[in-house]
Design a protein around this motif. Sequence first.
Motif, PDB file in Angstrom:
ATOM      1  N   ASP A   1      34.045 -51.096   9.238  1.00 33.88           N
ATOM      2  CA  ASP A   1      32.599 -51.037   9.498  1.00 33.88           C
ATOM      3  C   ASP A   1      31.743 -51.702   8.426  1.00 33.88           C
ATOM      4  O   ASP A   1      30.547 -51.465   8.361  1.00 33.88           O
ATOM      5  N   ILE A   2      32.339 -52.516   7.574  1.00 29.80           N
ATOM      6  CA  ILE A   2      31.588 -53.271   6.558  1.00 29.80           C
ATOM      7  C   ILE A   2      31.406 -54.700   7.072  1.00 29.80           C
ATOM      8  O   ILE A   2      32.305 -55.275   7.674  1.00 29.80           O
ATOM      9  N   GLU A   3      30.232 -55.270   6.832  1.00 27.03           N
ATOM     10  CA  GLU A   3      29.971 -56.651   7.232  1.00 27.03           C
ATOM     11  C   GLU A   3      30.360 -57.598   6.098  1.00 27.03           C
ATOM     12  O   GLU A   3      30.116 -57.306   4.927  1.00 27.03           O
ATOM     13  N   TYR A   4      30.955 -58.716   6.481  1.00 29.40           N
ATOM     14  CA  TYR A   4      31.363 -59.742   5.518  1.00 29.40           C
ATOM     15  C   TYR A   4      30.835 -61.096   5.987  1.00 29.40           C
ATOM     16  O   TYR A   4      30.712 -61.340   7.182  1.00 29.40           O
ATOM     17  N   GLU A   5      30.534 -61.949   5.024  1.00 28.62           N
ATOM     18  CA  GLU A   5      30.184 -63.342   5.313  1.00 28.62           C
ATOM     19  C   GLU A   5      31.499 -64.110   5.432  1.00 28.62           C
ATOM     20  O   GLU A   5      32.261 -64.168   4.468  1.00 28.62           O
ATOM     21  N   CYS A   6      31.762 -64.672   6.589  1.00 24.65           N
ATOM     22  CA  CYS A   6      33.004 -65.403   6.843  1.00 24.65           C
ATOM     23  C   CYS A   6      32.671 -66.812   7.287  1.00 24.65           C
ATOM     24  O   CYS A   6      31.527 -67.120   7.596  1.00 24.65           O
ATOM     25  N   SER A   7      33.686 -67.655   7.349  1.00 24.63           N
ATOM     26  CA  SER A   7      33.478 -68.990   7.892  1.00 24.63           C
ATOM     27  C   SER A   7      34.433 -69.196   9.066  1.00 24.63           C
ATOM     28  O   SER A   7      35.550 -68.683   9.075  1.00 24.63           O
ATOM     29  N   VAL A   8      33.945 -69.934  10.047  1.00 25.40           N
ATOM     30  CA  VAL A   8      34.748 -70.222  11.234  1.00 25.40           C
ATOM     31  C   VAL A   8      35.787 -71.268  10.857  1.00 25.40           C
ATOM     32  O   VAL A   8      35.451 -72.326  10.334  1.00 25.40           O
TER      33      VAL A   8
END
Length: 103
Positions: free
Chosen positions: A78-85
Amino acid sequence: MITTMNQQQIYEPKWCYDYWADIERVYPIGSTITCKVTSIKPNYAFFKTKEGLTCFLGKDKISSPWRITNLTQVLSSDIEYECSVSGYNFEKRGLVIALNLNH
């Protein structure tokens, strides 16, 4: 939404945008997205975007100063992370993502 016609209820489907029609334009490879962890296993994790798209993160797609041997030790549900496609799974309609933990 429910509409009544001749005393019979007609259910109208709720329209939603089909991202897969032009997924490569909406989420180009290398673009940054924010997604929330939904499931974590030792070697992979699943995330969801705010639009509801499923994202897959393999252990090999994490950039970190530490050696990652178990994702359950570095990610939290339930934690948001900045990811890349980093790719697309057209068969399962999911994004393949990468995560940078160097910062």
